[in-house]
Scaffold this motif. Sequence first.
Motif, PDB file in Angstrom:
ATOM      1  N   ARG A 120       0.818  -1.212   0.000  1.00 46.52           N
ATOM      2  CA  ARG A 120       0.000   0.000   0.000  1.00 46.52           C
ATOM      3  C   ARG A 120       0.855   1.267   0.000  1.00 46.52           C
ATOM      4  NH1 ARG A 120      -5.082   1.217   4.123  1.00 46.52           N
ATOM      5  NH2 ARG A 120      -5.709   3.209   3.174  1.00 46.52           N
ATOM      6  N   SER A 123       2.226   1.907  -3.441  1.00 45.91           N
ATOM      7  CA  SER A 123       1.115   2.287  -4.317  1.00 45.91           C
ATOM      8  C   SER A 123       0.748   3.750  -4.116  1.00 45.91           C
ATOM      9  CB  SER A 123      -0.102   1.402  -4.031  1.00 45.91           C
ATOM     10  OG  SER A 123       0.163   0.055  -4.335  1.00 45.91           O
ATOM     11  N   GLN A 124       0.722   4.198  -2.875  1.00 43.71           N
ATOM     12  CA  GLN A 124       0.393   5.596  -2.590  1.00 43.71           C
ATOM     13  C   GLN A 124       1.466   6.535  -3.120  1.00 43.71           C
ATOM     14  OE1 GLN A 124      -0.177   5.462   1.679  1.00 43.71           O
ATOM     15  NE2 GLN A 124      -2.386   5.096   1.477  1.00 43.71           N
TER      16      GLN A 124
END
Length: 201
Positions: A149, A152-153
């Motif tokens: 995550r 991805s951010q």
Amino acid sequence: MFIRTESFQQFIRSYPIVTTILALQFGLWLLFALPIPLIQLGHDHLVGFNYGVAAGEWWRLITPVFLHGSLTHILFNSMSLFLFAPALEHLLGKVRFLIIYLGAGFIGNLGTYWVEPLEYVHVGASGAIFGLFGVYLYLVLFKPHMMDRGNSQVILTILAVSVIMTFVNSNINIMAHLFGLIGGMLLAPLTLVFHSKKRRY
């Protein structure tokens, strides 16, 4: 994933394609900085020039990827490559990474040819670099198991800022950025289709 901790020798050994691209574009920039008419003539036959493409000089859809207009231009693009390309070379392997990089650059320049007027002239690796972001975007949207995550951010944030800056800054080849991004997303599933689902970043 995007923090480089390797030594110079480790970077060269681990990412030979990225290293070669960086060396080639710096070498060409230094060569074409020489005020020698014959060398400048060679440069003029390699830049992106839509009229030249229309006249059958198809190499102009690839060669601009390795050329840059100023020191700031090449430093910015080289830093982007240095930070974001190694993870994809490691993920895809040398051949598939090169296909993505050159393919996205080609699609970005082809989009420039389609949309911009015949007198339009351009250079730069931005279309190919946006193609790399297109691969990352594909991973975030369709292969979330391959990226954590946090990474991805980071990708979504940097991509959003890059797209905004594409339309804010002057002297930007907008079509190369947009078509390069699309090209990376289109090529991503073709190069990832045989890739292990267990690898995660």
